[in-house]
Write a protein that holds these residues in place. Structure first.
Motif, PDB file in Angstrom:
ATOM      1  N   GLY A   1       9.868  19.623   0.354  1.00  0.00           N
ATOM      2  CA  GLY A   1      11.177  19.705  -0.259  1.00  0.00           C
ATOM      3  C   GLY A   1      11.323  18.960  -1.564  1.00  0.00           C
ATOM      4  O   GLY A   1      12.334  19.114  -2.258  1.00  0.00           O
ATOM      5  N   ASN A   2      10.329  18.126  -1.937  1.00  0.00           N
ATOM      6  CA  ASN A   2      10.417  17.392  -3.198  1.00  0.00           C
ATOM      7  C   ASN A   2      10.350  18.350  -4.378  1.00  0.00           C
ATOM      8  O   ASN A   2       9.487  19.230  -4.411  1.00  0.00           O
ATOM      9  CB  ASN A   2       9.273  16.386  -3.328  1.00  0.00           C
ATOM     10  CG  ASN A   2       9.395  15.223  -2.363  1.00  0.00           C
ATOM     11  OD1 ASN A   2      10.470  14.924  -1.859  1.00  0.00           O
ATOM     12  ND2 ASN A   2       8.277  14.560  -2.112  1.00  0.00           N
ATOM     13  N   PRO A   3      11.217  18.177  -5.388  1.00  0.00           N
ATOM     14  CA  PRO A   3      11.157  19.070  -6.556  1.00  0.00           C
ATOM     15  C   PRO A   3       9.793  19.071  -7.236  1.00  0.00           C
ATOM     16  O   PRO A   3       9.339  20.097  -7.729  1.00  0.00           O
ATOM     17  CB  PRO A   3      12.244  18.516  -7.488  1.00  0.00           C
ATOM     18  CG  PRO A   3      13.166  17.772  -6.591  1.00  0.00           C
ATOM     19  CD  PRO A   3      12.319  17.209  -5.493  1.00  0.00           C
ATOM     20  N   ASN A   4       9.134  17.897  -7.257  1.00  0.00           N
ATOM     21  CA  ASN A   4       7.806  17.802  -7.856  1.00  0.00           C
ATOM     22  C   ASN A   4       6.720  17.604  -6.804  1.00  0.00           C
ATOM     23  O   ASN A   4       5.603  17.205  -7.125  1.00  0.00           O
ATOM     24  CB  ASN A   4       7.769  16.648  -8.863  1.00  0.00           C
ATOM     25  CG  ASN A   4       8.229  15.319  -8.254  1.00  0.00           C
ATOM     26  OD1 ASN A   4       8.804  15.282  -7.167  1.00  0.00           O
ATOM     27  ND2 ASN A   4       7.973  14.230  -8.957  1.00  0.00           N
ATOM     28  N   LEU A   5       7.042  17.881  -5.553  1.00  0.00           N
ATOM     29  CA  LEU A   5       6.135  17.869  -4.403  1.00  0.00           C
ATOM     30  C   LEU A   5       5.540  16.501  -4.101  1.00  0.00           C
ATOM     31  O   LEU A   5       5.680  15.975  -2.998  1.00  0.00           O
ATOM     32  CB  LEU A   5       5.027  18.912  -4.573  1.00  0.00           C
ATOM     33  CG  LEU A   5       5.484  20.372  -4.599  1.00  0.00           C
ATOM     34  CD1 LEU A   5       4.272  21.299  -4.704  1.00  0.00           C
ATOM     35  CD2 LEU A   5       6.301  20.727  -3.364  1.00  0.00           C
ATOM     36  N   LEU A   6       4.844  15.870  -5.079  1.00  0.00           N
ATOM     37  CA  LEU A   6       4.102  14.640  -4.812  1.00  0.00           C
ATOM     38  C   LEU A   6       4.881  13.427  -5.299  1.00  0.00           C
ATOM     39  O   LEU A   6       5.240  13.348  -6.477  1.00  0.00           O
ATOM     40  CB  LEU A   6       2.744  14.702  -5.515  1.00  0.00           C
ATOM     41  CG  LEU A   6       1.648  13.770  -4.996  1.00  0.00           C
ATOM     42  CD1 LEU A   6       1.171  14.229  -3.624  1.00  0.00           C
ATOM     43  CD2 LEU A   6       0.482  13.734  -5.961  1.00  0.00           C
TER      44      LEU A   6
ATOM     45  N   LEU B   1       0.840  -1.191   0.000  1.00  0.00           N
ATOM     46  CA  LEU B   1       0.000   0.000   0.000  1.00  0.00           C
ATOM     47  C   LEU B   1       0.879   1.245   0.000  1.00  0.00           C
ATOM     48  O   LEU B   1       1.535   1.567   0.995  1.00  0.00           O
ATOM     49  CB  LEU B   1      -0.917  -0.003   1.226  1.00  0.00           C
ATOM     50  CG  LEU B   1      -1.999   1.069   1.272  1.00  0.00           C
ATOM     51  CD1 LEU B   1      -2.935   0.969   0.052  1.00  0.00           C
ATOM     52  CD2 LEU B   1      -2.799   0.974   2.571  1.00  0.00           C
ATOM     53  N   MET B   2       0.888   1.942  -1.127  1.00  0.00           N
ATOM     54  CA  MET B   2       1.729   3.123  -1.305  1.00  0.00           C
ATOM     55  C   MET B   2       0.860   4.379  -1.307  1.00  0.00           C
ATOM     56  O   MET B   2      -0.275   4.375  -1.790  1.00  0.00           O
ATOM     57  CB  MET B   2       2.514   3.032  -2.610  1.00  0.00           C
ATOM     58  CG  MET B   2       3.300   1.728  -2.764  1.00  0.00           C
ATOM     59  SD  MET B   2       4.524   1.445  -1.463  1.00  0.00           S
ATOM     60  CE  MET B   2       5.705   2.750  -1.831  1.00  0.00           C
ATOM     61  N   GLN B   3       1.437   5.453  -0.809  1.00  0.00           N
ATOM     62  CA  GLN B   3       0.708   6.705  -0.624  1.00  0.00           C
ATOM     63  C   GLN B   3       1.224   7.783  -1.577  1.00  0.00           C
ATOM     64  O   GLN B   3       2.430   7.929  -1.777  1.00  0.00           O
ATOM     65  CB  GLN B   3       0.898   7.183   0.822  1.00  0.00           C
ATOM     66  CG  GLN B   3       0.222   8.499   1.155  1.00  0.00           C
ATOM     67  CD  GLN B   3       0.480   8.968   2.572  1.00  0.00           C
ATOM     68  OE1 GLN B   3      -0.002  10.020   2.974  1.00  0.00           O
ATOM     69  NE2 GLN B   3       1.237   8.200   3.335  1.00  0.00           N
TER      70      GLN B   3
ATOM     71  N   ASP C   1      -8.479   7.536  -1.511  1.00  0.00           N
ATOM     72  CA  ASP C   1      -8.049   7.950  -2.845  1.00  0.00           C
ATOM     73  C   ASP C   1      -6.557   8.245  -2.942  1.00  0.00           C
ATOM     74  O   ASP C   1      -5.982   8.193  -4.039  1.00  0.00           O
ATOM     75  CB  ASP C   1      -8.835   9.195  -3.278  1.00  0.00           C
ATOM     76  CG  ASP C   1     -10.286   8.885  -3.621  1.00  0.00           C
ATOM     77  OD1 ASP C   1     -10.587   7.697  -3.863  1.00  0.00           O
ATOM     78  OD2 ASP C   1     -11.106   9.820  -3.636  1.00  0.00           O
ATOM     79  N   ASP C   2      -5.905   8.575  -1.828  1.00  0.00           N
ATOM     80  CA  ASP C   2      -4.482   8.909  -1.854  1.00  0.00           C
ATOM     81  C   ASP C   2      -3.580   7.688  -1.710  1.00  0.00           C
ATOM     82  O   ASP C   2      -2.354   7.833  -1.630  1.00  0.00           O
ATOM     83  CB  ASP C   2      -4.143   9.905  -0.736  1.00  0.00           C
ATOM     84  CG  ASP C   2      -4.707  11.290  -1.012  1.00  0.00           C
ATOM     85  OD1 ASP C   2      -4.962  11.602  -2.190  1.00  0.00           O
ATOM     86  OD2 ASP C   2      -4.895  12.059  -0.046  1.00  0.00           O
ATOM     87  N   PHE C   3      -4.171   6.479  -1.689  1.00  0.00           N
ATOM     88  CA  PHE C   3      -3.401   5.252  -1.495  1.00  0.00           C
ATOM     89  C   PHE C   3      -3.766   4.241  -2.573  1.00  0.00           C
ATOM     90  O   PHE C   3      -4.925   4.144  -2.975  1.00  0.00           O
ATOM     91  CB  PHE C   3      -3.684   4.643  -0.115  1.00  0.00           C
ATOM     92  CG  PHE C   3      -3.229   5.494   1.045  1.00  0.00           C
ATOM     93  CD1 PHE C   3      -2.075   5.180   1.738  1.00  0.00           C
ATOM     94  CD2 PHE C   3      -3.974   6.598   1.441  1.00  0.00           C
ATOM     95  CE1 PHE C   3      -1.654   5.951   2.816  1.00  0.00           C
ATOM     96  CE2 PHE C   3      -3.569   7.380   2.514  1.00  0.00           C
ATOM     97  CZ  PHE C   3      -2.405   7.056   3.200  1.00  0.00           C
ATOM     98  N   ARG C   4      -2.770   3.472  -3.025  1.00  0.00           N
ATOM     99  CA  ARG C   4      -3.008   2.413  -3.994  1.00  0.00           C
ATOM    100  C   ARG C   4      -2.128   1.204  -3.679  1.00  0.00           C
ATOM    101  O   ARG C   4      -0.991   1.336  -3.222  1.00  0.00           O
ATOM    102  CB  ARG C   4      -2.708   2.891  -5.426  1.00  0.00           C
ATOM    103  CG  ARG C   4      -3.761   3.822  -6.011  1.00  0.00           C
ATOM    104  CD  ARG C   4      -5.077   3.105  -6.258  1.00  0.00           C
ATOM    105  NE  ARG C   4      -6.068   3.943  -6.902  1.00  0.00           N
ATOM    106  CZ  ARG C   4      -6.934   4.724  -6.257  1.00  0.00           C
ATOM    107  NH1 ARG C   4      -6.901   4.804  -4.934  1.00  0.00           N
ATOM    108  NH2 ARG C   4      -7.813   5.456  -6.924  1.00  0.00           N
TER     109      ARG C   4
ATOM    110  N   THR D   1       3.120   3.633   3.354  1.00  0.00           N
ATOM    111  CA  THR D   1       1.769   3.744   3.897  1.00  0.00           C
ATOM    112  C   THR D   1       1.740   4.741   5.043  1.00  0.00           C
ATOM    113  O   THR D   1       0.854   5.607   5.127  1.00  0.00           O
ATOM    114  CB  THR D   1       1.284   2.374   4.416  1.00  0.00           C
ATOM    115  OG1 THR D   1       1.643   1.344   3.496  1.00  0.00           O
ATOM    116  CG2 THR D   1      -0.213   2.381   4.650  1.00  0.00           C
ATOM    117  N   VAL D   2       2.695   4.623   5.943  1.00  0.00           N
ATOM    118  CA  VAL D   2       2.842   5.546   7.072  1.00  0.00           C
ATOM    119  C   VAL D   2       4.252   6.108   7.048  1.00  0.00           C
ATOM    120  O   VAL D   2       5.226   5.361   6.918  1.00  0.00           O
ATOM    121  CB  VAL D   2       2.573   4.845   8.420  1.00  0.00           C
ATOM    122  CG1 VAL D   2       3.044   5.701   9.596  1.00  0.00           C
ATOM    123  CG2 VAL D   2       1.092   4.529   8.562  1.00  0.00           C
TER     124      VAL D   2
END
Length: 468
Positions: A137-142, A129-131, A209-212, A147-148
């Motif tokens: 600080g991420n260059p592309n933010l997301l 389960l990835m979020q 919705d933010d996890f797959r 999971t946690v």
């Protein structure tokens, strides 16, 4: 003052894993079409989550920080709660010929956080389960996170924000796949560690919705892409108990442990936290703390809006490195088996003198002024390797919650005997992926950059890039 001395070897013989687990992990790694999301649909899902939330990061002067301030006596930059983290000064001495001394800002964050990935079987295949998580600080933010991913201050809700989703699976795990305490960046954190956890459940997991759910094969494929799988995911994935290859390593496990103990014994390292205001060679300005020669990194401040986070707006300091780093393993086949050249690295923030790092780990701009004999060994070999020798290449971000635009080009480069002989120079050893996998199950043996490369070894033979 902390004086680092050699520690006894605490690694036990390799345990017998659950008999079925290696096969289940291999099946997941061979599956690139998951039950929840197709591989080609992952970028679109991330873009959808980016559009669904408001994400903004703005640089601000230190005076606009809310709840953060410089201590009038020490100059340390901390939060009014006394929690989260504090930017302090560090004085370090490494004995030897020649001895090395330096001072720098450093992040002190004594809390142990949780980095956890939840696993579950669908249609006979393990999924993870990835979020889709925003980090300022991420260059592309997301990027894809565990999971946690939470500090103790976060999950005990010092910030009075929303609860951390799925945290209960890690506080009361149903079935543990991997569980180990691992260090963070020893050059920027002072003795920081996080608990790296992978746990499996058979029960129902409420969707969001933010996890797959993704297979290991899908995650490996995504590790070939720039700035997509975040650092915390990579370090947790490196802890998976994947099976070691059958052929013998150049050095036995006992020989390897003896060498590590010897490296820890021969390095005389002394570190001491000190007031940030007294750190020599660093200049505090309105919007940054910088090195007097414009090298290494700056300490800056940002204002953040993030609709998907437990707290939707805040301000904080971040460390911003000067330029992109280079992090690489040299590799050779020895006795028909791939080996990787590790370096016993001394970093000021390590708990235990040295940890095993990549062959090369540096910011090239920070060493450009040095004469060739003082530049990191093997740096030119990595930078000048032709594309036919690049076995893996991707740009990955470092910890986006504490570092701003911190990127490194991660590489695995095939070396010749002339470039990297079997008889290693002092401080280096040839090891197998299986030996790295074994050591990473224990605390403070493999640094975070080498753990990223270990996770990426299963996504090899993908990227080529031009030689210098």
């Amino acid at each position: 003052m902390t004086r680092h001395a050699a520690s006894p070897v605490l690694v036990s013989p390799r345990p017998r894993d659950n008999a079925r687990l290696p096969g289940r992990l291999a099946r997941s790694a061979a599956t690139t079409e998951g039950a929840d999301l197709r591989l080609e649909d992952v970028p679109g899902w991330l873009a959808d989550r980016d559009r669904a939330h408001r994400f903004e990061v703005e640089r601000i002067p230190f005076a606009r920080l809310d709840a953060w301030s410089f201590d009038p006596g020490t100059g340390d930059l901390g939060h009014r709660s006394g929690r989260f983290f504090t930017v302090r000064g560090l004085s370090a001495h490494v004995g030897g010929e020649p001895a090395t001394d330096w001072q720098q800002p450093v992040i002190e964050q004594p809390e142990v956080g949780i980095l956890g990935i939840l696993a579950k079987e669908f249609d006979g295949v393990l999924h993870f389960l990835m979020q889709a998580k925003m980090e300022p600080g991420n260059p592309n933010l997301l990027q894809l996170s565990p999971t946690v991913q939470a500090t103790r201050s976060n999950y005990t809700r010092v910030h009075r924000g929303a609860p951390v989703r799925y945290l209960e699976h890690f506080l009361r795990p149903e079935r543990v796949v991997a569980d180990t305490l691992q260090s963070e960046h020893g050059s920027w954190f002072y003795r920081k560690a996080n608990r790296n956890l992978i746990v499996e459940t058979d029960g129902a997991v409420e969707p969001h919705d933010d996890f797959r759910w993704l297979t290991l094969g899908q995650i490996h494929a995504l590790l070939r892409r720039d700035n997509l799988v975040n650092m915390d995911s990579r370090t947790v994935l490196s802890c998976l108990p994947l099976p070691a290859a059958a052929p013998e390593a150049l050095h036995s496990d006992t020989e390897l442990l003896s060498w590590i103990t010897g490296e820890r014994s021969r390095h005389d390292v002394t570190t001491e936290l000190m007031p940030l205001a007294r750190v020599e060679g660093w200049v505090r300005e309105e919007s940054r703390i910088r090195h007097e020669h414009e090298r290494y990194f700056d300490v800056v401040a940002v204002s953040v809006r993030a609709g998907s986070r437990e707290v939707t707006s805040w301000t904080q300091p971040l460390f911003e490195p000067r330029g992109r780093g280079v992090t690489a393993f040299l590799t050779r086949r020895i006795g028909g088996m791939p080996h990787y050249l590790v370096h016993a690295r001394v970093e000021g923030g390590f708990l235990d003198t040295v940890e095993l790092g990549p062959t090369v780990q540096c910011g090239p701009g920070n060493v450009a002024h040095l004469p060739p004999e003082r530049r990191p060994r093997f740096l030119d070999t990595v930078l000048c390797a032709g594309p036919e020798r690049i076995r893996y290449a991707a740009v990955h971000s470092e910890e986006g919650g504490r570092f701003l635009n911190a990127e490194s080009r991660y590489l695995v480069v095939e070396a010749t005997d002339d470039e990297a002989p079997l008889v290693e120079p002092e401080g280096f050893r040839w090891v197998t992926a299986g030996q790295l996998t074994w050591l990473v199950r224990h605390a403070h043996y493999i640094n975070v950059q080498a753990r990223t490369l270990l996770a990426c070894l299963y996504a090899m033979d993908t990227g080529k890039e031009p030689s210098c």
